[in-house]
Design an enzyme around this catalytic site. Structure first.
Site, PDB file in Angstrom:
ATOM      1  N   VAL A  33     -36.711 -10.431   2.289  1.00 39.35           N
ATOM      2  CA  VAL A  33     -35.739 -11.114   1.432  1.00 39.35           C
ATOM      3  C   VAL A  33     -34.671 -10.087   1.066  1.00 39.35           C
ATOM      4  O   VAL A  33     -34.897  -9.195   0.249  1.00 39.35           O
ATOM      5  CB  VAL A  33     -36.407 -11.727   0.180  1.00 39.35           C
ATOM      6  CG1 VAL A  33     -35.341 -12.301  -0.769  1.00 39.35           C
ATOM      7  CG2 VAL A  33     -37.398 -12.819   0.577  1.00 39.35           C
ATOM      8  N   GLY A  34     -33.558 -10.195   1.786  1.00 40.93           N
ATOM      9  CA  GLY A  34     -32.404  -9.349   1.472  1.00 40.93           C
ATOM     10  C   GLY A  34     -32.263  -8.000   2.154  1.00 40.93           C
ATOM     11  O   GLY A  34     -31.336  -7.269   1.831  1.00 40.93           O
ATOM     12  N   CYS A  67     -26.762  -9.143   4.706  1.00 45.37           N
ATOM     13  CA  CYS A  67     -27.267  -9.918   3.574  1.00 45.37           C
ATOM     14  C   CYS A  67     -26.687  -9.415   2.264  1.00 45.37           C
ATOM     15  O   CYS A  67     -26.591  -8.204   2.055  1.00 45.37           O
ATOM     16  CB  CYS A  67     -28.781  -9.763   3.448  1.00 45.37           C
ATOM     17  SG  CYS A  67     -29.671 -10.222   4.903  1.00 45.37           S
ATOM     18  N   MET A  81     -26.048 -15.885   8.114  1.00 35.00           N
ATOM     19  CA  MET A  81     -26.058 -17.335   8.264  1.00 35.00           C
ATOM     20  C   MET A  81     -25.751 -18.031   6.941  1.00 35.00           C
ATOM     21  O   MET A  81     -25.526 -19.234   6.904  1.00 35.00           O
ATOM     22  CB  MET A  81     -27.397 -17.809   8.851  1.00 35.00           C
ATOM     23  CG  MET A  81     -27.658 -17.329  10.268  1.00 35.00           C
ATOM     24  SD  MET A  81     -26.215 -17.316  11.350  1.00 35.00           S
ATOM     25  CE  MET A  81     -25.633 -18.969  11.227  1.00 35.00           C
ATOM     26  N   GLU A  87     -32.037  16.189   4.994  1.00 35.72           N
ATOM     27  CA  GLU A  87     -32.579  17.126   5.981  1.00 35.72           C
ATOM     28  C   GLU A  87     -32.955  16.407   7.277  1.00 35.72           C
ATOM     29  O   GLU A  87     -32.947  16.989   8.360  1.00 35.72           O
ATOM     30  CB  GLU A  87     -33.823  17.788   5.371  1.00 35.72           C
ATOM     31  CG  GLU A  87     -34.417  18.906   6.189  1.00 35.72           C
ATOM     32  CD  GLU A  87     -35.736  19.366   5.579  1.00 35.72           C
ATOM     33  OE1 GLU A  87     -35.821  20.519   5.185  1.00 35.72           O
ATOM     34  OE2 GLU A  87     -36.688  18.548   5.505  1.00 35.72           O
TER      35      GLU A  87
HETATM   36  P1  XMP Z   1     -30.478  -7.321  10.544  1.00 34.95           P
HETATM   37  O1  XMP Z   1     -30.524  -6.202   9.553  1.00 34.95           O
HETATM   38  O2  XMP Z   1     -31.334  -7.052  11.736  1.00 34.95           O
HETATM   39  O3  XMP Z   1     -31.109  -8.572   9.771  1.00 34.95           O
HETATM   40  O4  XMP Z   1     -29.081  -7.692  10.909  1.00 34.95           O
HETATM   41  C1  XMP Z   1     -31.221  -9.839  10.363  1.00 34.95           C
HETATM   42  C2  XMP Z   1     -31.854 -10.815   9.396  1.00 34.95           C
HETATM   43  O5  XMP Z   1     -31.021 -11.022   8.247  1.00 34.95           O
HETATM   44  C3  XMP Z   1     -31.342 -12.278   7.666  1.00 34.95           C
HETATM   45  N1  XMP Z   1     -30.111 -13.017   7.406  1.00 34.95           N
HETATM   46  C4  XMP Z   1     -29.572 -13.186   6.171  1.00 34.95           C
HETATM   47  N2  XMP Z   1     -30.015 -12.802   4.951  1.00 34.95           N
HETATM   48  N3  XMP Z   1     -28.076 -13.748   3.972  1.00 34.95           N
HETATM   49  C5  XMP Z   1     -29.272 -13.085   3.840  1.00 34.95           C
HETATM   50  O6  XMP Z   1     -29.654 -12.721   2.718  1.00 34.95           O
HETATM   51  C6  XMP Z   1     -27.585 -14.175   5.169  1.00 34.95           C
HETATM   52  O7  XMP Z   1     -26.502 -14.762   5.240  1.00 34.95           O
HETATM   53  C7  XMP Z   1     -28.375 -13.895   6.324  1.00 34.95           C
HETATM   54  N4  XMP Z   1     -28.213 -14.155   7.651  1.00 34.95           N
HETATM   55  C8  XMP Z   1     -29.282 -13.612   8.292  1.00 34.95           C
HETATM   56  C9  XMP Z   1     -32.226 -13.021   8.648  1.00 34.95           C
HETATM   57  O8  XMP Z   1     -33.549 -12.962   8.166  1.00 34.95           O
HETATM   58  C10 XMP Z   1     -32.032 -12.215   9.923  1.00 34.95           C
HETATM   59  O9  XMP Z   1     -33.093 -12.343  10.827  1.00 34.95           O
END
Ligand code: XMP
Length: 476
Positions: A301-302, A307, A390, A467
């Site tokens: 989550v986050g 995000c 998204m 480091e």
């Molecule tokens: P990374 O760091 O690999 O993460 O780019 C991909 C994951 O981010 C999530 N995701 C979101 N989380 N708001 C969020 O809080 C968004 O708009 C959003 N879009 C994607 C999702 O779990 C994805 O797999």
């Protein structure tokens, strides 16, 4: 105030302590893992269900490399189904319904069909599916009369090499080699066509021995679905298209909404449907999802690169702590977890697995590749692609069902960003998996479960992190 004594940790807060290693080479590290009961992967990596990351092209590449892609859900049902079908058709053990044409079609019509179907050769059959011959592009290449019927030019049945319905891939390879032909129609004793094995498919299989495949030899693929009422129709259509895994995609997966739909899916479609549910960041979230029927749980989550949920809502758990606490809960049910978001390096991948995840899901790191949807954009002479959350403003506004939404009502929980163009996804995977293998060797671990057993995390200070990076040098 209910406040925990220990701070939550994420990847940069810790290092893994090196252990005595029996591994003599990185190749001794086995990266295979369980996505969920009944589906194993040769490498522990999924591409994220984001509209700037995974459609069929990415999913095909991921499955060939031994991982899996999850097709995003922000498209009409028919389009998502067709994306899934493209992955399922990309490689076949046996083409079950090969393209066929009747013997009286003209050269011009056959040429048109070859272009339309992208097929290098066609089986010629009668109305009852009896094999009459094979027509290849070579047979008609220099034919001057476009009106000539193809049965005058095809290789006739008596000269076509065929196999029986039970022909194995090994048998087919031998037969095709000896006859120096590229297509082996499979026919019953009364000469009816029931399948086709092609040299191209055999070569593809040899090129990708680690590919993630179903029992029919087709690449595996996942597809994301939401929790709204209409989503059952989407789920039904995806199951009919033989999707391997349904991924229930909801930002706060520990919600009554999510629990209800999992129960409904189990009631409607039974236990055969494989289902990943998420996202959660607590042990209680894992338990509740598993209790109602999830086969695996997605954690995060986050932490994602795009995000802003934590800024907008104040909620979230630093990803390493989330993985560790969720993994402990999932272990009690023998259910795997997927660490979703925040992976920037192979070191992060190794830490996520060592903390208890069986697989990771990656978004932005893959958004900059050739296989992701979207075009390359140029900025100041450099090449980029787009990665967007998204729940970002742009992604929310572009959804069909939001076309009459007032912009001011949207509270985005994601951003839109550019990521450097990075070429083929296979190059990134190679670096990630190479780094993971090295990490497993530092852990003295031959397998991912051993990596988890041997892992000793040490919290580090800001000085320790400094480091760990290149320092006191001018980078070239
Ligand atoms: P990374 O760091 O690999 O993460 O780019 C991909 C994951 O981010 C999530 N995701 C979101 N989380 N708001 C969020 O809080 C968004 O708009 C959003 N879009 C994607 C999702 O779990 C994805 O797999």
């Amino acid at each position: 105030m209910n406040i925990r004594k220990e701070p939550g940790l994420t990847f940069d807060d810790v290092l893994l302590v090196p252990k005595r290693s029996p591994l003599r080479s990185r190749q001794d590290a086995n990266t295979s893992t369980t996505l969920l009961p009944g589906i194993n992967l040769a490498i522990p990596i999924l591409s994220a269900n984001m509209d700037t990351v995974t459609e069929s092209e990415m999913a095909i590449a991921m499955a060939r490399l031994g991982g899996m892609g999850v097709i995003h859900r922000f498209m009409p049902i028919e389009r998502q189904v067709s994306e899934v079908r493209r992955v399922k058709r990309a490689e076949n053990l046996i083409v079950e319904e090969p393209y066929t044409i009747p013997p009286d079609v003209t050269v011009a019509e056959a040429q048109q069909k070859m272009v339309e179907w992208g097929s290098g050769g066609l089986l010629v059959t009668d109305a009852e599916h009896h094999l009459l011959g094979v027509l290849t592009p070579r047979d008609i290449l220099f034919e001057d009369n476009p009106e000539r019927p193809i049965h005058e030019l095809m290789t006739p049945r008596e000269r076509v090499v065929t196999g029986s319905p039970g022909t194995t891939m090994e048998d087919a390879r031998q037969i095709l080699h000896e006859a120096r032909v590229e297509k082996l129609p499979l026919v019953t004793t009364d000469n009816r066509v029931v399948g086709l094995i092609t040299a191209t498919d055999i070569v593809k299989r040899q090129k990708h021995p680690q590919a993630t495949k179903d029992e029919k030899g087709r690449l595996r693929v996942g597809a994301a679905v939401g929790v709204k009422i209409g989503e059952l129709e989407r789920i039904r259509a995806l199951i009919e298209a033989d999707v391997d895994v349904i991924v229930l995609d909801i930002a706060h997966g520990h919600s009554d909404h999510a629990l209800d739909i999992i129960q409904t899916i189990r009631r409607e479609f039974g236990d055969t449907v494989k289902m990943i549910a998420g996202n959660v960041a607590s042990a209680a979230g894992v338990r509740d999802l598993v209790e109602v029927g999830a086969d695996a749980v997605k954690v995060g989550v986050g932490p994602g690169s795009i995000c802003i949920t934590r800024l907008v809502t104040g909620f979230g758990v630093p990803q390493l702590t989330a993985i560790s606490e969720c993994a402990e809960a999932a272990r009690q049910y023998n259910i795997p977890i997927i660490a979703d978001g925040g992976i920037r390096t192979s070191g992060d991948l190794t830490k996520a697995l060592a903390a208890g995840a069986q697989t990771v899901m990656i978004g932005s790191l893959f958004a900059g590749t050739q296989e992701s949807p979207g075009r390359i954009v140029q900025r100041k002479g450099r090449r980029y692609k787009i990665s967007r959350g998204m729940a970002s403003l742009g992604a929310t506004m572009s959804r069909q069902d939001n076309s009459d939404l007032d912009w001011n009502q949207i509270v985005p929980e994601g951003v839109e960003a550019m990521v450097p163009y990075r070429g083929n996804v296979s190059e990134i995977i190679q670096q990630l998996v190479g780094g993971l293998r090295s990490g497993m060797s530092y852990a003295g671990a031959q397998t991912i479960p051993e990596l988890q057993e041997n892992a000793e995390f040490m919290p580090i200070t800001g000085a320790g992190l400094q480091e760990s990076k290149p320092h006191d040098v001018e980078l070239l």
